[in-house]
Design a protein around this motif. Structure first.
Motif, short mmCIF file in Angstrom:
data_model
loop_
_atom_site.label_atom_id
_atom_site.label_comp_id
_atom_site.label_asym_id
_atom_site.label_seq_id
_atom_site.Cartn_x
_atom_site.Cartn_y
_atom_site.Cartn_z
N SER A 165 51.00 17.80 48.17
CA SER A 165 52.47 18.04 48.23
C SER A 165 52.20 18.92 50.09
CB SER A 165 53.51 19.29 47.71
OG SER A 165 54.65 19.83 47.75
N THR A 166 51.86 19.96 50.30
CA THR A 166 51.42 20.20 51.65
C THR A 166 50.88 19.35 52.70
OG1 THR A 166 50.73 22.26 50.91
CG2 THR A 166 50.10 21.50 52.93
N LEU A 167 50.20 18.55 52.03
CA LEU A 167 49.37 17.59 52.47
C LEU A 167 50.72 16.91 53.65
CD1 LEU A 167 45.91 16.39 51.78
CD2 LEU A 167 46.74 17.47 54.45
N LEU A 168 51.88 16.00 52.59
CA LEU A 168 53.04 15.26 52.38
C LEU A 168 54.22 15.63 53.31
CD1 LEU A 168 53.05 13.28 49.01
CD2 LEU A 168 52.45 12.43 51.19
N GLN A 169 54.06 17.30 53.80
CA GLN A 169 55.56 18.02 53.47
C GLN A 169 55.25 18.20 54.96
OE1 GLN A 169 58.42 17.79 52.39
NE2 GLN A 169 58.18 17.56 51.11
N HIS A 170 53.94 18.26 55.31
CA HIS A 170 53.20 19.36 56.86
C HIS A 170 53.11 18.05 57.55
CE1 HIS A 170 54.37 23.38 55.79
NE2 HIS A 170 53.90 22.97 54.52
N GLY A 171 52.74 16.59 56.97
CA GLY A 171 51.74 15.62 58.23
C GLY A 171 53.26 15.01 59.29
N SER A 172 52.34 14.11 59.38
CA SER A 172 53.61 13.63 60.49
C SER A 172 54.05 11.75 59.85
CB SER A 172 52.96 13.33 62.36
OG SER A 172 52.28 12.25 61.55
N ASP A 173 53.77 11.17 58.50
CA ASP A 173 54.16 10.57 57.63
C ASP A 173 55.01 10.99 57.55
OD1 ASP A 173 52.17 9.28 59.07
OD2 ASP A 173 50.62 9.14 57.96
N VAL A 223 61.56 8.73 48.03
CA VAL A 223 61.52 9.56 49.65
C VAL A 223 60.53 10.56 49.14
CG1 VAL A 223 62.39 10.34 51.88
CG2 VAL A 223 63.34 8.46 49.94
N GLY A 224 59.28 11.40 50.55
CA GLY A 224 58.16 11.62 50.37
C GLY A 224 57.63 12.33 51.80
N GLY A 225 56.80 13.00 51.69
CA GLY A 225 56.03 12.97 53.40
C GLY A 225 57.31 13.87 53.61
N ALA A 226 57.15 13.85 55.58
CA ALA A 226 57.99 14.64 56.18
C ALA A 226 59.47 14.15 56.50
CB ALA A 226 56.98 15.24 57.30
N VAL A 227 59.89 13.14 55.52
CA VAL A 227 61.69 12.96 55.63
C VAL A 227 62.20 14.28 56.34
CG1 VAL A 227 63.14 11.67 54.94
CG2 VAL A 227 60.91 10.85 54.59
N SER A 228 61.87 15.04 55.08
CA SER A 228 63.06 16.61 55.17
C SER A 228 63.01 16.96 56.73
CB SER A 228 62.90 17.30 54.36
OG SER A 228 63.24 16.27 52.40
N ARG A 229 61.15 17.27 56.56
CA ARG A 229 61.54 17.92 57.94
C ARG A 229 62.09 17.05 59.35
NH1 ARG A 229 56.45 17.77 60.71
NH2 ARG A 229 55.24 16.90 58.57
N LEU A 230 61.78 16.08 59.69
CA LEU A 230 62.11 15.22 60.46
C LEU A 230 62.81 14.28 60.92
CD1 LEU A 230 58.59 13.65 60.97
CD2 LEU A 230 59.01 15.28 61.73
N LEU A 231 63.57 14.04 59.60
CA LEU A 231 64.97 13.51 59.72
C LEU A 231 65.30 14.26 58.44
CD1 LEU A 231 64.20 9.47 58.35
CD2 LEU A 231 64.45 10.58 60.53
N ASN A 232 65.68 15.62 58.64
CA ASN A 232 66.74 16.40 57.99
C ASN A 232 67.62 16.20 56.41
OD1 ASN A 232 67.15 16.63 61.18
ND2 ASN A 232 66.14 18.30 60.01
N TYR A 233 66.56 15.28 55.78
CA TYR A 233 67.36 14.98 54.53
C TYR A 233 67.26 16.01 53.18
CZ TYR A 233 69.67 9.90 55.85
OH TYR A 233 70.05 9.14 57.05
N GLU A 234 67.71 15.97 52.27
CA GLU A 234 67.50 16.61 51.54
C GLU A 234 66.77 16.15 50.58
OE1 GLU A 234 67.80 19.83 50.96
OE2 GLU A 234 69.27 20.26 52.92
N PRO A 235 65.98 16.31 49.37
CA PRO A 235 65.09 15.98 48.44
C PRO A 235 66.09 14.92 47.62
CG PRO A 235 64.38 17.98 48.80
CD PRO A 235 65.01 18.68 49.41
N GLY A 236 65.57 13.88 47.38
CA GLY A 236 66.69 13.32 46.80
C GLY A 236 67.91 12.66 46.95
N GLN A 237 68.24 12.81 48.08
CA GLN A 237 69.39 12.72 48.99
C GLN A 237 70.02 10.64 49.95
OE1 GLN A 237 70.32 15.12 52.44
NE2 GLN A 237 72.12 13.65 53.30
N LEU A 238 68.48 10.07 49.68
CA LEU A 238 68.19 9.51 50.29
C LEU A 238 68.01 7.81 48.50
CD1 LEU A 238 66.13 9.12 53.18
CD2 LEU A 238 68.28 9.42 52.91
N ILE A 239 67.47 8.77 47.72
CA ILE A 239 67.46 7.64 46.22
C ILE A 239 68.79 7.21 46.06
CG2 ILE A 239 66.74 8.26 44.02
CD1 ILE A 239 64.84 8.58 46.01
N GLY A 240 68.79 5.66 46.19
CA GLY A 240 70.20 4.63 45.50
C GLY A 240 70.26 4.13 46.71
N CYS A 241 70.05 4.60 48.13
CA CYS A 241 70.83 4.26 49.06
C CYS A 241 70.08 3.06 49.33
CB CYS A 241 70.51 5.73 50.69
SG CYS A 241 71.39 7.19 50.11
#
Length: 851
Positions: free
Chosen positions: A131-139, A153-171
């Motif tokens: 989880s740390t690798l995904l959250q703090h990596g650049s991908d 959706v995982g990785g650095a999406v929340s940090r780089l694009l500011n989406y909350e966890p699960g916000q993009l599911i179904g989009c």
């Protein structure tokens, strides 16, 4: 049945699990032999003991709560807690338990949970690592179904694009891609469905804040992989890199466009002065195509006498200097064309590889600049004519302008001040009164006035400072003689008070012990009549402020000097205003033994206050006019001059054949006209001020004056379908100035028409009535657009203040109305509400005559 019982007993004997039975009160009624191995206790050591006694202290509360749950009929599985081993250590156990209603006991099975707990911890650590690798990596990682909808959706999406966890599911991913990039994304998706891995072209993706971010992505088709069954997208935010690349391309295009479309003559030369490139303006000027200009020198197109100057400046440019110079080219009919030439070195890797030359025709601008210089000289003459010492500070506290009176009063030359900060010239002012007041003016935007001693010059100054957008305008005058005279008068007054004023000696509590003869002369009471009386109440009468007596009593208790003024009564009943200075006499141990009271008759001063009040009003008007004059000089007059000078300088850089040149020249003329308008306004203000004391008055019929104004605006009112309702008696006359009355009606009605509301028909109501206290009361009201009184503040009647940006005007009307009203000795009040209208009440004093 016996066979079954034997099997159960054998299973229990070989089981490593702890089996036990607990009765209703929580005591063990059965414990398997494995208790010895797990807890160190033999079964008989546990029987008839309460199970909670063997639970670790930290787990007792939760264990008992779980026991109650089972006791109430709810089975449990995998309940985790710690038991105390006989050796004192703790043993982790995992429990399953069920309540038997028939036997009224709880059947329990416990297992050693140490290995299970360790496995869970390692699994959690592994999950945390990934989880740390995904959250703090650049991908950024995502899983899409075959139609492009997010299922993970995982990785650095929340940090780089500011989406909350699960916000993009179904989009759907296409809803988040820039519309211009959707076709590229569609082609990439079609390609992905045909092969395993695809590099998606750079595209813009919307983040949670609605901003577009550039991303690059690689998509792997794992729809056939039963463990994934999705399109695996690995992407990165490349916004900074992409925008830098776009900026570079744009910069290159912009530079070339600037060169090609420059309205001035532009060339590019090598070190020998040979032209390597030229823009269309230059080619048009020399009348040759580019191929005939390249390989020639600029001096080939100029008179021979300017050649050495051009060669010298070219050499300086190749040394890395940016050069600007002007040459003159003789023309027929004794005319001279002035060219302003700028040479800009082109530096690559620290080396000058060429020079750009830009030539502008500044002939007409030079003429305009000469005119501006003459106007600046006129403005300087105005500043020098001001009787006060004057200087102007910029926002950086540096001297921008000083006049001759400044030099005379302070004994400084302007060359010693200009360009320096006031704190460099006068270091003693730092953290003093001057610093405090100047800072206050700049921070509040309000003018300040104060008196202070300038140690450097040993003089007292009266200072007035007016803030503006450009900095601070300061006027000051030397008042040393006045201050010294005031100090001398105070000393003489003190001596005189000890001789001619009443002197009273009281006890610590205020009982009169002694009075001098002056007291008797001033009050009519003898020493014998005053002795023993309470000073706080002895001279009181019907109109005396009763709180003053209490105030005297309270202050006497404090044993400190004080002064108080109170209305007293003489023995004859005559009212007299008395000022009393109380001074305590202290013993060696600091106790009050007596009070000395100096009694001064200030009746005459009180009577004079009314006269002084009127003088104060006059001085206020004079000061207000001076402030208005200062505002115009330091701001309104300075602004058009600054604009004109700036435009004149700007014109030197423009091609006179260009549209920008003509537009700038028109702006220059506008600034000069504005300068003339401000000077005429100054003349009008000074004229009004000079005429205040020589105002001509005559008996004026108010209705006649208003009728003249109404007729003047009749066509405008008819055009706008406006209506005037006037209630002015034709019999009422007042002795005042006719021209001022006309101006008041004219400006009020003009404003009503100019600032009418577009939402309703204009209606103006005017009425007049004779006041019981004398003079006339004029009421003027309209239903126009109005304005925000709170926002306007104290700027309502000030010069050049306007409150409607969509209407033309100079902000003179209300200033003139108030000036005329006050010049006639009257008062004016205004009330206005935005989108509702304006009401004005004017009181004009004067002799009234009615037929």
């Amino acid at each position: 049945m016996q066979w079954d019982q034997k099997i159960i007993e054998n299973l229990i004997s070989v089981s490593s699990d702890l089996l036990c039975v607990i009765d209703e009160v929580g005591k063990y009624v059965y414990v398997s032999a494995s208790s010895k191995e797990i807890l160190g206790y033999a079964p008989e050591e546990l029987l008839e003991k309460h199970f909670i006694d063997f639970v670790a202290p930290n787990d007792k509360a939760l264990t008992w709560e779980t026991h109650e749950t089972v006791f109430n009929g709810t089975p449990i599985k995998n309940f985790y807690n710690h038991y105390l081993h006989k050796s004192g250590t703790t043993v982790p156990l995992s429990w399953s338990a069920v309540w038997s209603e028939e036997e009224r006991v709880i059947y329990c099975l416990g297992r050693d949970a140490a290995d299970l707990r360790l496995a869970q911890q390692k699994l959690a650590q592994k999950d945390e690592f990934h989880s740390t690798l995904l959250q703090h990596g650049s991908d950024m990682l995502g899983l899409l179904n075959e139609v492009g909808e997010y299922i993970y959706v995982g990785g650095a999406v929340s940090r780089l694009l500011n989406y909350e966890p699960g916000q993009l599911i179904g989009c759907n991913v296409f809803d988040l891609i820039h519309p211009d990039d959707v076709p590229l994304a569609g082609e990439a998706l079609a390609k992905i469905l045909r092969q395993e891995v695809v590099q998606v072209p750079d595209l813009r993706f919307k983040n949670a804040h609605g901003e577009w971010r550039w991303i690059e992505a690689i998509v792997s088709n794992q729809l056939e992989n039963p463990s994934v069954n999705a399109l695996v997208v690995s992407s990165r935010d490349i916004t900074e890199r992409k925008e830098a690349s776009l900026r570079l391309a744009e910069s290159e295009y912009r530079f070339r466009s600037l060169f090609e479309n420059n309205p001035d003559n532009a060339t590019y030369e090598n070190r020998e002065g040979v032209i390597l490139d030229a823009n269309p303006t230059f080619l048009s000027c020399v009348g040759l195509p580019l191929e005939e200009v390249v390989s020639k020198k600029i001096i080939d197109f100029l008179p021979p006498e300017v050649g050495p100057l051009c060669d010298e400046n070219l050499e300086r440019a190749f040394r890395g200097e940016k050069i600007n110079f002007t040459i003159e080219i003789p023309k027929p009919n004794d005319k001279v064309v002035r060219l302003n030439i700028t040479k800009i070195p082109v530096v690559v890797n620290g080396e000058v590889i060429g020079v750009h030359s830009i030539a502008k025709d500044v002939t007409e601008v030079s003429v305009a600049h000469t005119i501006i210089e003459k106007q600046a000289e006129t403005l300087q003459t105005i500043f020098e004519s001001i009787t006060d010492a004057f200087f102007m500070l910029g926002k950086d506290w540096r001297f921008k302008l000083v006049n001759g009176e400044f030099e005379r009063v302070l004994g400084l030359k302007r060359d010693e001040c200009l360009g320096k900060t006031i704190w460099e010239v006068f270091p003693e002012l730092i953290n003093g009164e001057f610093y405090k007041y100047y800072k206050q003016a700049i921070s509040t935007g309000q003018a300040v006035k104060f008196e202070s001693f300038l140690q450097l010059s040993k003089i007292w100054l009266e200072v007035k400072a007016f803030p503006s957008e450009e900095g601070l305008s300061v006027y000051f005058s030397d008042i040393t003689e006045n201050v010294l005279a005031q100090e001398e008068r105070e000393k003489l007054s003190l001596v005189a008070s000890k001789i001619s004023n009443g002197v009273i000696i009281t006890t610590p509590k205020g009982k009169i012990e002694w009075v001098n003869n002056a007291f008797t002369r001033n009050t009519g009471y003898t020493f014998d009549e005053a002795k023993g009386q309470n000073l706080a109440t002895f001279l009181e009468g019907l109109e005396t402020d009763q709180e003053k007596g209490q105030e005297i009593t309270e202050k006497l208790k404090k044993g400190i000097p004080f002064n108080i003024m109170v209305l007293h009564y003489k023995k004859s009943g005559e009212k007299v205003w008395i000022s009393m200075d109380f001074t305590p006499i202290l013993t060696d141990d600091g106790q009050v033994s007596q009070h000395i009271v100096i009694q001064k008759d200030i009746t005459f001063r009180k009577a004079a206050e009314e006269r002084h009040l009127e003088m104060t009003r006059d001085l206020y008007r004079q000061n207000r006019d001076l402030q208005q004059f200062t505002y115009i000089v330091s701001h309104n007059l300075r602004a058009p001059v600054a604009n004109a000078m700036g435009l004149a300088d700007f014109l030197t850089k423009l091609d006179k054949q260009s549209a920008m040149y003509d537009t700038s020249l028109a702006h220059l003329k506008t600034s000069v006209f504005k300068l003339d308008t401000v000077l005429r306004d100054l003349n009008m203000i000074l004229s009004l001020r000079d005429q205040q004391d020589i105002l001509e008055r005559e008996m004026v019929t108010l209705a006649d004056v208003f009728e003249q104004v109404r007729l003047y605006f009749m066509e405008s009112l008819a055009h706008h379908k406006g209506e005037i309702v006037a209630d002015i008696s034709p019999d009422v006359k007042i002795k005042t100035n006719r021209a001022y009355l006309y101006s008041i009606f004219y400006n009020l009605l003009s404003n009503a028409i100019k600032y009418r509301s577009e939402a309703r028909t204009l209606r103006v109501e005017i009425s007049c009535q004779v006041c019981s206290s004398g003079g006339l009361e004029i009421h003027f009201a309209d239903n126009g657009s109005g304005f925000d009184m709170e926002k306007a503040g104290n700027n309502v009647f000030k010069l050049y203040k306007r409150f409607h940006n969509n209407k033309k005007g100079r902000g003179m009307g209300l200033f003139l109305v108030k000036t005329h009203v006050e010049s006639m000795g009257g008062t004016i009040e205004m009330k206005s509400k935005l989108n509702e209208g304006t009401r004005v009440e004017i009181h004009i004093p004067g002799e009234i005559a009615a037929n």
